[in-house]
Scaffold this motif. Structure first.
Motif, PDB file in Angstrom:
ATOM      1  N   CYS A  64      -2.948  -5.149   7.003  1.00  8.75           N
ATOM      2  CA  CYS A  64      -2.386  -4.347   5.904  1.00  8.75           C
ATOM      3  C   CYS A  64      -3.310  -3.145   5.637  1.00  8.75           C
ATOM      4  O   CYS A  64      -4.536  -3.293   5.610  1.00  8.75           O
ATOM      5  N   GLU A  66      -3.810  -1.615   2.942  1.00 10.79           N
ATOM      6  CA  GLU A  66      -4.400  -1.638   1.596  1.00 10.79           C
ATOM      7  C   GLU A  66      -5.731  -2.408   1.627  1.00 10.79           C
ATOM      8  O   GLU A  66      -5.964  -3.214   2.538  1.00 10.79           O
ATOM      9  N   ARG A 114       1.907  -1.805   2.849  1.00  7.43           N
ATOM     10  CA  ARG A 114       1.763  -0.998   1.624  1.00  7.43           C
ATOM     11  C   ARG A 114       3.165  -0.786   1.040  1.00  7.43           C
ATOM     12  O   ARG A 114       3.377  -0.887  -0.153  1.00  7.43           O
ATOM     13  N   GLY A 143       5.599  -5.007  -0.767  1.00  4.59           N
ATOM     14  CA  GLY A 143       4.813  -3.872  -1.233  1.00  4.59           C
ATOM     15  C   GLY A 143       5.660  -2.948  -2.109  1.00  4.59           C
ATOM     16  O   GLY A 143       6.696  -3.350  -2.625  1.00  4.59           O
ATOM     17  N   ARG A 179      -4.719   2.484  -3.639  1.00  3.31           N
ATOM     18  CA  ARG A 179      -3.611   2.863  -4.514  1.00  3.31           C
ATOM     19  C   ARG A 179      -4.105   2.761  -5.957  1.00  3.31           C
ATOM     20  O   ARG A 179      -5.194   2.239  -6.201  1.00  3.31           O
TER      21      ARG A 179
END
Ligand code: SF4
Length: 186
Positions: A64, A66, A114, A143, A179
């Motif tokens: 991922c 993130e 994400r 996500g 984020r």
């Protein structure tokens, strides 16, 4: 010894207009009073001894983009996790059938993204349709979604979408830097 019920009046109506003070008062209740109130409301609306069985399947594991610090699926950390591409629809349907056979009435599909890409959406929508056609409730966590993607999922028959806020706004940058809290809230 005789147990007595707490004297606090129990409001069982479904409400959406809680005041801050009411929420604070609930928060301050002694633990057993809180349990008693929660049980009372629950019993009024549901069979007290029935639980819904849901099964969660990871439809795309690891790598991922993130960097959530609590998550072994983040591509930012070396956790020894075996990565998997998006599962084939047949495999997802077979897992859903097996889950139903074991008593699940809801099937949740989670992807370490994400947000879902344009090319993945048709597969994901097909998964929803096929799992739903087995007579299961469908749930996904993929996500962040655009409004158009949320609508497509709903139109395909998705019953639930799982999305958490991770932590408080104040603490957010300590946990995730790829984020913002605002992204997540949106
Ligand atoms: S977005 Fe989800 S899958 Fe990706 S690192 Fe964060 S918690 Fe893990």
């Amino acid at each position: 010894m005789t147990a007595t019920a707490p004297s606090t009046a129990i409001s069982t109506a479904i409400r959406h207009d809680w005041t801050l003070q009411e929420a604070r008062d609930l928060f301050e209740l002694p633990f057993n009073d809180l349990l008693f109130r929660a049980q009372s409301v629950h019993r009024e609306h549901f069979d007290p001894n029935e639980v819904q069985v849901s099964t969660l399947l990871s439809i795309k594991t690891g790598a991922c983009p993130e960097d959530c610090k609590y998550c072994p699926q983040s591509g930012h950390y070396n956790t020894g996790l075996e990565k998997e591409k998006l599962l084939e629809i047949e495999k997802v349907v077979a897992e859903a059938k097996a889950a139903k056979g074991k008593g699940a009435s809801r099937f949740c599909m989670g992807a370490a993204w994400r947000s879902p890409s344009k090319k993945d959406m048709p597969y994901v929508l097909d998964m929803v349709k096929q799992v739903k056609s087995l007579g299961l409730e469908t749930c996904m966590t993929l996500g962040m979604l655009k409004e158009s993607q949320a609508k497509e999922l709903a139109d395909a028959g998705l019953d639930y979408y799982n999305h958490n806020l991770d932590t408080s706004e104040k603490f957010y940058s300590h946990i995730i830097t790829t984020r913002t809290y605002k992204d997540r809230l949106d």
